[in-house]
Design a protein around this motif. Structure first.
Motif, short mmCIF file in Angstrom:
data_model
loop_
_atom_site.label_atom_id
_atom_site.label_comp_id
_atom_site.label_asym_id
_atom_site.label_seq_id
_atom_site.Cartn_x
_atom_site.Cartn_y
_atom_site.Cartn_z
N ASP A 3 1.14 -1.01 0.09
CA ASP A 3 0.06 0.10 0.11
C ASP A 3 0.53 0.53 -0.64
N GLU A 5 0.23 4.27 -0.05
CA GLU A 5 -0.10 5.38 0.93
C GLU A 5 0.47 5.71 2.58
N SER A 6 0.20 4.00 3.08
CA SER A 6 0.99 3.64 3.79
C SER A 6 2.11 3.66 4.50
N LYS A 9 3.20 7.60 4.11
CA LYS A 9 2.36 8.13 6.25
C LYS A 9 4.06 7.74 6.57
N GLU A 10 4.39 6.28 6.65
CA GLU A 10 5.22 6.37 7.23
C GLU A 10 6.78 7.00 7.23
#
Length: 77
Positions: A3, A5-6, A9-10
């Motif tokens: 993913d 997006e995740s 963000k990380e």
């Protein structure tokens, strides 16, 4: 498949030095900041060593050095 997006963000979510200082170590850290703000010279390596050994803070020596050099520069040192 990962993913994206995740993962993004990380990558954005890195903690600052202050975020890594434990509640127990915060009075010591704030005291160091205050002294540097007043124009005293502290040794970043010693601050790092105390944070690591006495308080168990997982911080990088380079981060501590940069943080305090920036404070000293902003105060005209």
């Amino acid at each position: 498949m990962k993913d994206i997006e995740s993962l993004l963000k990380e990558a954005e979510g890195t903690k600052s030095l202050v975020d890594k200082i434990t509640e127990e170590a915060m009075p010591f850290f704030e005291g160091c900041v205050q002294r540097v703000t007043e124009g005293r010279q502290l040794k970043p390596y010693v601050i790092w060593r105390i944070l690591k050994n006495e308080y168990g803070c997982d911080v990088a020596e380079t981060s501590v050095r940069k943080y305090f050099v920036n404070i000293a520069r902003s105060n005209g040192e």
